[in-house]
Write a protein that holds these residues in place. Structure first.
Motif, PDB file in Angstrom:
ATOM      1  N   PHE A  86       0.808  -1.223   0.000  1.00 42.27           N
ATOM      2  CA  PHE A  86       0.000   0.000   0.000  1.00 42.27           C
ATOM      3  C   PHE A  86       0.843   1.277   0.000  1.00 42.27           C
ATOM      4  O   PHE A  86       0.377   2.335  -0.398  1.00 42.27           O
ATOM      5  N   GLY A  87       2.070   1.199   0.521  1.00 44.96           N
ATOM      6  CA  GLY A  87       2.821   2.429   0.717  1.00 44.96           C
ATOM      7  C   GLY A  87       2.213   3.285   1.807  1.00 44.96           C
ATOM      8  O   GLY A  87       2.413   4.503   1.859  1.00 44.96           O
ATOM      9  N   GLN A 295      16.115   6.580   8.522  1.00 47.17           N
ATOM     10  CA  GLN A 295      15.973   5.221   7.995  1.00 47.17           C
ATOM     11  C   GLN A 295      14.596   5.125   7.368  1.00 47.17           C
ATOM     12  O   GLN A 295      13.603   5.578   7.950  1.00 47.17           O
ATOM     13  N   ALA A 296      14.516   4.557   6.152  1.00 46.68           N
ATOM     14  CA  ALA A 296      13.229   4.470   5.458  1.00 46.68           C
ATOM     15  C   ALA A 296      13.253   3.307   4.482  1.00 46.68           C
ATOM     16  O   ALA A 296      14.312   2.781   4.134  1.00 46.68           O
ATOM     17  N   GLY A 297      12.060   2.900   4.029  1.00 47.21           N
ATOM     18  CA  GLY A 297      11.960   1.828   3.043  1.00 47.21           C
ATOM     19  C   GLY A 297      10.542   1.726   2.528  1.00 47.21           C
ATOM     20  O   GLY A 297       9.600   1.560   3.311  1.00 47.21           O
ATOM     21  N   THR A 298      10.381   1.827   1.221  1.00 47.37           N
ATOM     22  CA  THR A 298       9.044   1.801   0.630  1.00 47.37           C
ATOM     23  C   THR A 298       8.285   0.533   0.983  1.00 47.37           C
ATOM     24  O   THR A 298       7.088   0.570   1.282  1.00 47.37           O
ATOM     25  N   LEU A 299       8.961  -0.603   0.955  1.00 48.86           N
ATOM     26  CA  LEU A 299       8.276  -1.875   1.197  1.00 48.86           C
ATOM     27  C   LEU A 299       8.455  -2.393   2.620  1.00 48.86           C
ATOM     28  O   LEU A 299       8.066  -3.518   2.926  1.00 48.86           O
ATOM     29  N   SER A 300       9.025  -1.592   3.499  1.00 49.71           N
ATOM     30  CA  SER A 300       9.168  -2.013   4.894  1.00 49.71           C
ATOM     31  C   SER A 300       7.792  -2.261   5.512  1.00 49.71           C
ATOM     32  O   SER A 300       6.889  -1.444   5.388  1.00 49.71           O
ATOM     33  N   GLY A 301       7.652  -3.403   6.162  1.00 50.24           N
ATOM     34  CA  GLY A 301       6.369  -3.732   6.777  1.00 50.24           C
ATOM     35  C   GLY A 301       5.294  -4.075   5.767  1.00 50.24           C
ATOM     36  O   GLY A 301       4.102  -3.953   6.062  1.00 50.24           O
ATOM     37  N   ASN A 302       5.702  -4.553   4.566  1.00 54.36           N
ATOM     38  CA  ASN A 302       4.696  -4.869   3.550  1.00 54.36           C
ATOM     39  C   ASN A 302       3.779  -5.984   4.036  1.00 54.36           C
ATOM     40  O   ASN A 302       4.171  -6.848   4.817  1.00 54.36           O
ATOM     41  N   PRO A 303       2.525  -5.973   3.605  1.00 54.38           N
ATOM     42  CA  PRO A 303       1.522  -6.875   4.188  1.00 54.38           C
ATOM     43  C   PRO A 303       1.820  -8.358   4.014  1.00 54.38           C
ATOM     44  O   PRO A 303       1.476  -9.151   4.894  1.00 54.38           O
ATOM     45  N   LEU A 304       2.457  -8.760   2.911  1.00 53.75           N
ATOM     46  CA  LEU A 304       2.722 -10.186   2.725  1.00 53.75           C
ATOM     47  C   LEU A 304       3.746 -10.697   3.729  1.00 53.75           C
ATOM     48  O   LEU A 304       3.576 -11.757   4.333  1.00 53.75           O
ATOM     49  N   ALA A 305       4.846  -9.947   3.900  1.00 53.14           N
ATOM     50  CA  ALA A 305       5.853 -10.349   4.881  1.00 53.14           C
ATOM     51  C   ALA A 305       5.295 -10.317   6.289  1.00 53.14           C
ATOM     52  O   ALA A 305       5.585 -11.196   7.116  1.00 53.14           O
ATOM     53  N   MET A 306       4.479  -9.309   6.584  1.00 53.99           N
ATOM     54  CA  MET A 306       3.937  -9.180   7.931  1.00 53.99           C
ATOM     55  C   MET A 306       2.979 -10.316   8.277  1.00 53.99           C
ATOM     56  O   MET A 306       3.058 -10.904   9.360  1.00 53.99           O
ATOM     57  N   ILE A 307       2.097 -10.669   7.363  1.00 53.23           N
ATOM     58  CA  ILE A 307       1.134 -11.728   7.693  1.00 53.23           C
ATOM     59  C   ILE A 307       1.832 -13.085   7.748  1.00 53.23           C
ATOM     60  O   ILE A 307       1.489 -13.930   8.585  1.00 53.23           O
ATOM     61  N   ALA A 308       2.837 -13.285   6.895  1.00 50.99           N
ATOM     62  CA  ALA A 308       3.573 -14.548   6.930  1.00 50.99           C
ATOM     63  C   ALA A 308       4.306 -14.696   8.260  1.00 50.99           C
ATOM     64  O   ALA A 308       4.210 -15.729   8.935  1.00 50.99           O
ATOM     65  N   GLY A 309       5.037 -13.646   8.638  1.00 47.82           N
ATOM     66  CA  GLY A 309       5.773 -13.691   9.892  1.00 47.82           C
ATOM     67  C   GLY A 309       4.862 -13.764  11.102  1.00 47.82           C
ATOM     68  O   GLY A 309       5.132 -14.514  12.049  1.00 47.82           O
ATOM     69  N   TYR A 310       3.795 -12.999  11.069  1.00 50.30           N
ATOM     70  CA  TYR A 310       2.862 -12.989  12.205  1.00 50.30           C
ATOM     71  C   TYR A 310       2.235 -14.369  12.402  1.00 50.30           C
ATOM     72  O   TYR A 310       2.096 -14.845  13.533  1.00 50.30           O
TER      73      TYR A 310
END
Length: 431
Positions: A86-87, A295-310
């Motif tokens: 989503f950004g 510190q910044a990152g466009t895809l930091s905390g992206n939903p796919l990585a977050m739901i997989a890890g969670y």
């Protein structure tokens, strides 16, 4: 017609440096060409030629409950249907941060990034910004990603200023990196005394996993904690490998030592590209937008990585029996391998921490980079290829840890031990 691994490798070399997108996947340390994978389930890998292997790499750690773990796959598919990025902030990022705080001692706040390398680079910058100092102490044989500050050789002694070990790393950067000996507190004390009030941080793999599996000796981690307290230095645990693997709360929980900052990768995204760094509130408050350290990152905390890890971490948090089962399985393999190598009168030293395991073909007790390098690399090469032929996929380097998954069955472990016996005999005959 489907292409074989060898054909794909030749094709890849025309478009990708070395034919791989990470040197760890190359077979430079063992010879031959890498195996190209098609699919995986549980602890079974299948290559493009249709051959199956019992997996002890686990994507270098994150597949702690096995490949294609169904709850993770289902959660990722459901989330992807809503958009891959989503950004903009999402609730998933908040839930993930809250879960990590519940599981890990000493983490007041955490920032999501996109890789373990990025996490370690960011943690170093934060430590420098917080302390106002420039120099960092790392350890010979510890790997913290490919950031400039980490690609430094020790030189001829613990007090030697670092020299670049990769072209593209400047002498100026190297001068701010000091290298000590792992499991040697005296080498750290000498550096802190020599560069009094210049050291911002000490970064360490609490369990070394990039020179084989090497555990910290008794008092080493607590000694680092005391030294950092005494010199106002930030202690950083690189738990990209050990985080959520050697215990729910990682090495901090297992050894009862709390770092100031901790870095994560791999497992925190269940195998998707992700990383994170976190720690004490007073340090993390210097991170932008709260503080001046950018510190910044466009895809930091992206939903796919977050739901997989969670999804994965929630399962580990709610059912800690997974860790007991992993300990039992790893101990079984450790004991069995010891017996196999003894039966063939092969000098070997095995190390194990939780579900990480390493073996070295040497009579030395392996406690650091120097002793790790006494391993018989030619024997390892022959053993690796024999194991591969016998259906066992090991890390393609004598200086990498094995990672076990809870999807391994006793039958798979027994099959591995049978293969080890046949493979060491074949290896000895070959060399």
């Amino acid at each position: 017609m489907l292409e074989t691994s060898k054909e794909l490798f030749e094709r890849a070399k025309q478009s990708i440096p070395g034919g791989v997108n990470s040197p760890a996947r190359a077979f430079n340390s063992v010879g031959g060409s890498p195996v190209f994978m098609e699919k995986a389930e549980g602890s079974i890998l299948t290559d493009v030629d249709g051959k199956e292997y019992i997996d002890y790499v686990g994507s270098w750690g994150p597949m702690i409950l096995g490949h294609a773990y169904e709850p993770v796959i289902e959660a990722v598919q459901e989330t992807a249907a809503k958009s891959t990025s989503f950004g903009a902030p999402t609730e998933l990022e908040v839930k993930m941060a809250e879960l990590v705080k519940r599981m890990v001692p000493g983490v007041d706040k955490i920032r999501m990034v996109n890789s373990g390398t990025e996490a370690c680079m960011s943690a170093i910058r934060v430590a420098r910004g917080y302390t106002g100092r420039d120099k960092v102490i790392k350890f010979q044989g510890n790997y913290h990603g490919h950031g400039d500050s980490f690609l430094i050789n020790a030189g001829s002694g613990a007090l030697t200023l670092g020299t670049p070990s990769s072209p593209g790393v400047t002498e100026g950067t190297a001068n701010d990196t000091l290298t000590a000996d792992y499991n040697d507190l005296n080498s750290v004390k000498q550096l802190l005394n020599e560069f009094e009030d210049e050291v911002a941080a000490i970064i360490v793999e609490p369990v070394a996993g990039n020179m084989g599996c090497i555990p910290p000796q008794k008092g080493f981690l607590s000694g680092l904690r005391e030294l950092c307290n005494g010199h106002d230095v930030v202690l950083i645990f690189d738990e990209v490998m050990t985080g959520f693997r050697v215990a729910q709360g990682g090495a901090q929980q297992r050894y009862g030592v709390t770092a100031d900052l901790v870095t994560y990768g791999k497992i925190i995204g269940a195998g998707l590209p992700v990383g994170a760094f976190g720690g004490k509130e007073e340090i993390m408050q210097v991170v932008s937008p709260d503080g001046p350290v950018y510190q910044a990152g466009t895809l930091s905390g992206n939903p796919l990585a977050m739901i997989a890890g969670y999804t994965l971490l929630s399962e580990l948090h709610e059912n800690p029996v997974h860790y007991d089962e992993l300990e039992e399985k790893t101990t079984y393999l450790y004991t069995g391998l010891s017996e196999v190598f003894t039966d063939y009168d092969v000098p070997v030293h095995l190390n194990r921490v939780g579900s990480m395991l390493g073996f070295f073909f040497t009579e030395e007790e392996v406690v650091n980079f120097e002793t790790a390098n006494t391993t018989d690399q030619e024997l390892f090469k022959a053993f690796f290829h024999a194991m591969l032929k016998n259906g066992i996929y090991l890390p393609p380097s004598p200086f990498e840890s094995l990672f076990l998954a809870n999807s391994l069955t006793k039958e798979m472990l027994d099959q591995t031990l049978d293969a080890a016996g046949a493979s060491i005999e074949q290896a000895l005959n070959k060399i």
